[in-house]
Design an enzyme around this catalytic site. Structure first.
Site, PDB file in Angstrom:
ATOM      1  N   THR A 132     -37.224 -44.615 -78.480  1.00 57.08           N
ATOM      2  CA  THR A 132     -38.009 -43.779 -79.202  1.00 57.08           C
ATOM      3  C   THR A 132     -38.277 -44.107 -80.494  1.00 57.08           C
ATOM      4  O   THR A 132     -37.655 -45.098 -81.050  1.00 57.08           O
ATOM      5  CB  THR A 132     -37.304 -42.198 -79.408  1.00 57.08           C
ATOM      6  OG1 THR A 132     -38.002 -41.481 -80.445  1.00 57.08           O
ATOM      7  CG2 THR A 132     -35.828 -42.475 -80.057  1.00 57.08           C
ATOM      8  N   ASP A 133     -39.716 -43.586 -80.977  1.00 60.06           N
ATOM      9  CA  ASP A 133     -40.121 -44.180 -82.490  1.00 60.06           C
ATOM     10  C   ASP A 133     -39.046 -43.509 -83.591  1.00 60.06           C
ATOM     11  O   ASP A 133     -39.174 -43.916 -84.850  1.00 60.06           O
ATOM     12  CB  ASP A 133     -41.412 -43.752 -82.820  1.00 60.06           C
ATOM     13  CG  ASP A 133     -41.614 -42.160 -82.618  1.00 60.06           C
ATOM     14  OD1 ASP A 133     -40.849 -41.339 -82.085  1.00 60.06           O
ATOM     15  OD2 ASP A 133     -43.005 -41.730 -82.980  1.00 60.06           O
ATOM     16  N   GLU A 134     -38.051 -42.536 -83.038  1.00 64.08           N
ATOM     17  CA  GLU A 134     -37.641 -41.859 -84.099  1.00 64.08           C
ATOM     18  C   GLU A 134     -36.317 -42.529 -84.866  1.00 64.08           C
ATOM     19  O   GLU A 134     -35.813 -42.372 -85.868  1.00 64.08           O
ATOM     20  CB  GLU A 134     -36.949 -40.449 -83.347  1.00 64.08           C
ATOM     21  CG  GLU A 134     -38.021 -39.201 -82.691  1.00 64.08           C
ATOM     22  CD  GLU A 134     -37.601 -38.079 -82.506  1.00 64.08           C
ATOM     23  OE1 GLU A 134     -36.723 -37.567 -82.987  1.00 64.08           O
ATOM     24  OE2 GLU A 134     -38.309 -37.632 -81.614  1.00 64.08           O
ATOM     25  N   TYR A 157     -29.646 -37.413 -82.727  1.00 60.66           N
ATOM     26  CA  TYR A 157     -30.185 -37.980 -81.485  1.00 60.66           C
ATOM     27  C   TYR A 157     -30.643 -39.171 -81.782  1.00 60.66           C
ATOM     28  O   TYR A 157     -30.491 -40.200 -80.949  1.00 60.66           O
ATOM     29  CB  TYR A 157     -31.474 -37.037 -81.131  1.00 60.66           C
ATOM     30  CG  TYR A 157     -32.489 -37.633 -80.135  1.00 60.66           C
ATOM     31  CD1 TYR A 157     -32.042 -37.700 -79.059  1.00 60.66           C
ATOM     32  CD2 TYR A 157     -33.760 -37.892 -80.794  1.00 60.66           C
ATOM     33  CE1 TYR A 157     -33.064 -38.661 -78.174  1.00 60.66           C
ATOM     34  CE2 TYR A 157     -34.666 -38.354 -79.953  1.00 60.66           C
ATOM     35  CZ  TYR A 157     -34.263 -38.923 -78.681  1.00 60.66           C
ATOM     36  OH  TYR A 157     -35.308 -39.403 -77.699  1.00 60.66           O
TER      37      TYR A 157
HETATM   38  P1  NAD Z   1     -35.117 -35.673 -70.337  1.00 57.21           P
HETATM   39  O1  NAD Z   1     -34.093 -34.869 -71.386  1.00 57.21           O
HETATM   40  O2  NAD Z   1     -36.336 -34.663 -69.859  1.00 57.21           O
HETATM   41  O3  NAD Z   1     -34.457 -36.080 -69.177  1.00 57.21           O
HETATM   42  C1  NAD Z   1     -33.404 -36.952 -69.479  1.00 57.21           C
HETATM   43  C2  NAD Z   1     -32.691 -37.193 -67.573  1.00 57.21           C
HETATM   44  O4  NAD Z   1     -31.687 -37.942 -68.216  1.00 57.21           O
HETATM   45  C3  NAD Z   1     -32.359 -35.952 -66.997  1.00 57.21           C
HETATM   46  O5  NAD Z   1     -33.107 -36.110 -65.611  1.00 57.21           O
HETATM   47  C4  NAD Z   1     -30.939 -35.942 -67.086  1.00 57.21           C
HETATM   48  O6  NAD Z   1     -30.377 -35.333 -66.028  1.00 57.21           O
HETATM   49  C5  NAD Z   1     -30.533 -37.399 -67.168  1.00 57.21           C
HETATM   50  N1  NAD Z   1     -29.205 -37.553 -67.684  1.00 57.21           N
HETATM   51  C6  NAD Z   1     -28.577 -37.396 -68.869  1.00 57.21           C
HETATM   52  N2  NAD Z   1     -27.384 -37.404 -69.105  1.00 57.21           N
HETATM   53  C7  NAD Z   1     -27.272 -38.227 -67.919  1.00 57.21           C
HETATM   54  C8  NAD Z   1     -25.947 -39.175 -67.722  1.00 57.21           C
HETATM   55  N3  NAD Z   1     -24.981 -38.813 -68.336  1.00 57.21           N
HETATM   56  N4  NAD Z   1     -26.024 -39.846 -66.500  1.00 57.21           N
HETATM   57  C9  NAD Z   1     -26.996 -39.946 -65.663  1.00 57.21           C
HETATM   58  N5  NAD Z   1     -28.361 -39.192 -66.090  1.00 57.21           N
HETATM   59  C10 NAD Z   1     -28.347 -38.482 -67.093  1.00 57.21           C
HETATM   60  O7  NAD Z   1     -35.706 -36.751 -71.324  1.00 57.21           O
HETATM   61  P2  NAD Z   1     -37.279 -37.458 -71.493  1.00 57.21           P
HETATM   62  O8  NAD Z   1     -38.026 -36.669 -72.366  1.00 57.21           O
HETATM   63  O9  NAD Z   1     -37.721 -37.660 -70.030  1.00 57.21           O
HETATM   64  O10 NAD Z   1     -36.704 -38.828 -71.849  1.00 57.21           O
HETATM   65  C11 NAD Z   1     -36.478 -39.916 -71.169  1.00 57.21           C
HETATM   66  C12 NAD Z   1     -36.082 -41.124 -72.232  1.00 57.21           C
HETATM   67  O11 NAD Z   1     -37.409 -41.514 -72.883  1.00 57.21           O
HETATM   68  C13 NAD Z   1     -34.886 -40.990 -73.181  1.00 57.21           C
HETATM   69  O12 NAD Z   1     -34.168 -42.155 -73.107  1.00 57.21           O
HETATM   70  C14 NAD Z   1     -35.550 -40.541 -74.249  1.00 57.21           C
HETATM   71  O13 NAD Z   1     -35.177 -40.844 -75.487  1.00 57.21           O
HETATM   72  C15 NAD Z   1     -36.991 -41.321 -74.256  1.00 57.21           C
HETATM   73  N6  NAD Z   1     -38.064 -41.091 -74.997  1.00 57.21           N
HETATM   74  C16 NAD Z   1     -38.716 -39.754 -75.132  1.00 57.21           C
HETATM   75  C17 NAD Z   1     -39.623 -39.374 -75.413  1.00 57.21           C
HETATM   76  C18 NAD Z   1     -40.215 -37.730 -75.536  1.00 57.21           C
HETATM   77  O14 NAD Z   1     -41.208 -37.620 -76.102  1.00 57.21           O
HETATM   78  N7  NAD Z   1     -39.736 -37.147 -74.429  1.00 57.21           N
HETATM   79  C19 NAD Z   1     -40.297 -40.056 -76.323  1.00 57.21           C
HETATM   80  C20 NAD Z   1     -39.709 -41.368 -76.797  1.00 57.21           C
HETATM   81  C21 NAD Z   1     -38.666 -41.951 -76.154  1.00 57.21           C
HETATM   82  P1  TYD Z   2     -39.789 -31.501 -80.519  1.00 60.70           P
HETATM   83  O1  TYD Z   2     -40.947 -31.338 -79.498  1.00 60.70           O
HETATM   84  O2  TYD Z   2     -38.491 -31.012 -80.345  1.00 60.70           O
HETATM   85  O3  TYD Z   2     -39.817 -33.011 -80.508  1.00 60.70           O
HETATM   86  P2  TYD Z   2     -39.308 -33.949 -81.709  1.00 60.70           P
HETATM   87  O4  TYD Z   2     -38.154 -33.272 -82.752  1.00 60.70           O
HETATM   88  O5  TYD Z   2     -38.424 -34.951 -80.769  1.00 60.70           O
HETATM   89  O6  TYD Z   2     -40.254 -34.563 -82.372  1.00 60.70           O
HETATM   90  O7  TYD Z   2     -40.392 -30.956 -81.823  1.00 60.70           O
HETATM   91  C1  TYD Z   2     -41.812 -31.367 -82.034  1.00 60.70           C
HETATM   92  C2  TYD Z   2     -42.367 -30.831 -83.323  1.00 60.70           C
HETATM   93  O8  TYD Z   2     -42.293 -29.549 -83.393  1.00 60.70           O
HETATM   94  C3  TYD Z   2     -40.933 -30.929 -84.527  1.00 60.70           C
HETATM   95  O9  TYD Z   2     -41.569 -31.255 -85.871  1.00 60.70           O
HETATM   96  C4  TYD Z   2     -40.254 -29.952 -84.728  1.00 60.70           C
HETATM   97  C5  TYD Z   2     -41.386 -28.595 -84.086  1.00 60.70           C
HETATM   98  N1  TYD Z   2     -40.880 -27.537 -83.479  1.00 60.70           N
HETATM   99  C6  TYD Z   2     -41.114 -26.243 -84.042  1.00 60.70           C
HETATM  100  O10 TYD Z   2     -41.806 -26.043 -85.009  1.00 60.70           O
HETATM  101  N2  TYD Z   2     -40.990 -25.091 -83.117  1.00 60.70           N
HETATM  102  C7  TYD Z   2     -40.099 -25.279 -81.963  1.00 60.70           C
HETATM  103  O11 TYD Z   2     -39.679 -24.240 -81.510  1.00 60.70           O
HETATM  104  C8  TYD Z   2     -39.620 -26.627 -81.590  1.00 60.70           C
HETATM  105  C9  TYD Z   2     -38.874 -26.791 -80.379  1.00 60.70           C
HETATM  106  C10 TYD Z   2     -40.183 -27.613 -82.387  1.00 60.70           C
END
Ligand code: NAD
Ligand code: TYD
Length: 349
Positions: A132-134, A157
């Site tokens: 992630t960019d975070e 996280y």
């Molecule tokens: P998500 O929470 O929707 O899905 C996570 C998946 O991992 C689930 O299917 C869960 O069952 C599985 N999982 C969790 N713990 C596990 C374990 N111990 N063993 C096996 N499987 C396990 O997450 P997402 O949003 O799809 O993100 C996927 C990846 O991309 C993550 O690594 C996250 O850090 C990264 N990412 C997410 C975003 C975003 O905007 N959602 C952006 C950048 C990077």
């Molecule tokens: P989120 O979707 O949780 O992603 P991330 O924290 O990984 O960026 O949140 C996106 C933005 O929205 C973040 O600035 C937090 C804000 N947010 C709210 O204001 N209200 C909410 O209920 C949630 C879940 C997030």
């Protein structure tokens, strides 16, 4: 059937993982795709209904924190490559309980790296770590995260993801493990669990529930269509340089409040409500602890070196996303019943 690659995709039942699996299963019939997922609250095999019977797809339930589970799947399928997405992914949950994030994101990642290191005898493999960019921290009003930006994670996280990134690089430098890495901005699209901002707001508008905005709503996120992220993983996995990392993002910055107002407007129209009706649901609530102000990605390395670019405008993608949620109420009902209710009540009480 003999497959040219046996790719372990971890976290394939989650939001982004399911899009990556769908793309790989449909595009590469000569690869066997092994979806390895623990099926936590965020994992849902319904996300993969359309590919579950494909001859090049198989699901294995398992925990990346268990070296037995990981070793078993490496041996059973003679895994040649890994695309690692499994993680605990929600910042708010990491604030409530960091330990699950340490276990899955750090220990789980190292377990997978160990299995790859002990199994692979040459460099003809890829371990693609999805991050992630975070990890770069929080930007002021100016500037973009580049691949060379120093790590400065601020939430439990992002600290756990930063740690996992460091371990991936350490395995490259120390043991020569053939790794690739990507750091992506916030994704949006179908099958997104409604604890994250966009799906939570869509679901609450539909149900006429308050729309919780943390702080003043002026925090900025750079949103990317999830299928564009999956395409980026495809090009990096195939054409990226070993040992390199690539930023992925859409040059698409929105304050939370502008984004939520935009969703309100789309849904006023789609739900035949009065203009401005949904905006009345907006409720400013206590800010998130340590809330990062702004994320924004410079993806020019990925664009110039590997020819990737986003395929869809945000407004168009957001409308498609809203349509998906309106058409898939059964999915939403399923994932928001049971444990979700308890989570929601604790979080937004
Ligand atoms: P998500 O929470 O929707 O899905 C996570 C998946 O991992 C689930 O299917 C869960 O069952 C599985 N999982 C969790 N713990 C596990 C374990 N111990 N063993 C096996 N499987 C396990 O997450 P997402 O949003 O799809 O993100 C996927 C990846 O991309 C993550 O690594 C996250 O850090 C990264 N990412 C997410 C975003 C975003 O905007 N959602 C952006 C950048 C990077
Ligand atoms: P989120 O979707 O949780 O992603 P991330 O924290 O990984 O960026 O949140 C996106 C933005 O929205 C973040 O600035 C937090 C804000 N947010 C709210 O204001 N209200 C909410 O209920 C949630 C879940 C997030």
């Amino acid at each position: 059937m003999q497959f040219s690659k046996n790719i372990l995709i971890t976290g394939g039942a989650g939001f982004i993982g399911s899009h990556v699996i769908r793309l790989f299963v449909n595009k590469y019939s000569s690869y066997r795709i092994v979806n390895f997922d623990k099926l936590t609250y965020a994992g849902n095999l319904e996300n993969l209904k359309d590919v579950e019977n494909a001859s090049n797809y198989v699901f294995e339930k398992g925990d990346i924190c268990s070296s037995d589970d990981v070793q078993r799947v490496f041996e059973k399928y003679k895994i040649t490559d890994v695309i690692h997405l499994a993680a605990e992914s929600h910042v708010d949950r990491s604030i409530e309980g960091p330990m699950d994030f340490v276990m899955t994101n750090v220990v789980g990642t190292v377990n997978l790296l160990q299995a790859a290191k002990s199994t692979w005898k040459d460099s003809n493999h890829v371990f693609h770590h999805v991050s992630t960019d975070e990890v770069f921290g929080s930007l002021g009003q100016e500037g973009l995260f580049e691949e060379t930006t120093s790590y400065d994670p601020r939430s439990p996280y992002s600290a756990s993801k930063a740690s996992s990134d460091h371990f991936v690089r350490a395995f490259f430098h120390t043991y020569g493990l053939p790794v690739k890495m990507s750091n992506c901005s916030n994704n949006y699209g179908s099958h997104h669990f409604p604890e994250k901002l966009i799906p939570l707001v869509i679901n609450n508008i539909v149900n006429k529930k308050p729309l919780p905005i943390y702080g003043k709503g002026d925090n900025i996120r750079d949103w990317l269509w999830v299928e564009d992220h999956a395409r980026a993983i495809d090009v990096i996995f195939h054409n990226g340089e070993i040992g390199e990392s690539y930023n992925v993002g859409g040059l698409n910055e929105w304050t939370n409040i502008d984004l939520v107002r935009h969703l309100c407007k789309i849904l006023d129209q789609k739900l035949n409500r009065e203009s401005g009706e949904n905006e009345q649901l907006i409720t400013f609530v206590k800010d998130r602890a340590g809330h990062d102000a702004r994320y924004a990605i410079d993806a020019s390395k990925l664009e110039k070196e590997l020819g990737w670019k986003p395929s869809i405008q945000f407004e168009q993608g957001l409308e498609k996303t809203v349509d998906w949620y309106l058409e898939n109420t059964e999915w939403v009902d399923k994932v928001t019943s049971g444990a979700y209710q308890t989570y929601y009540e604790n979080m937004y009480k």
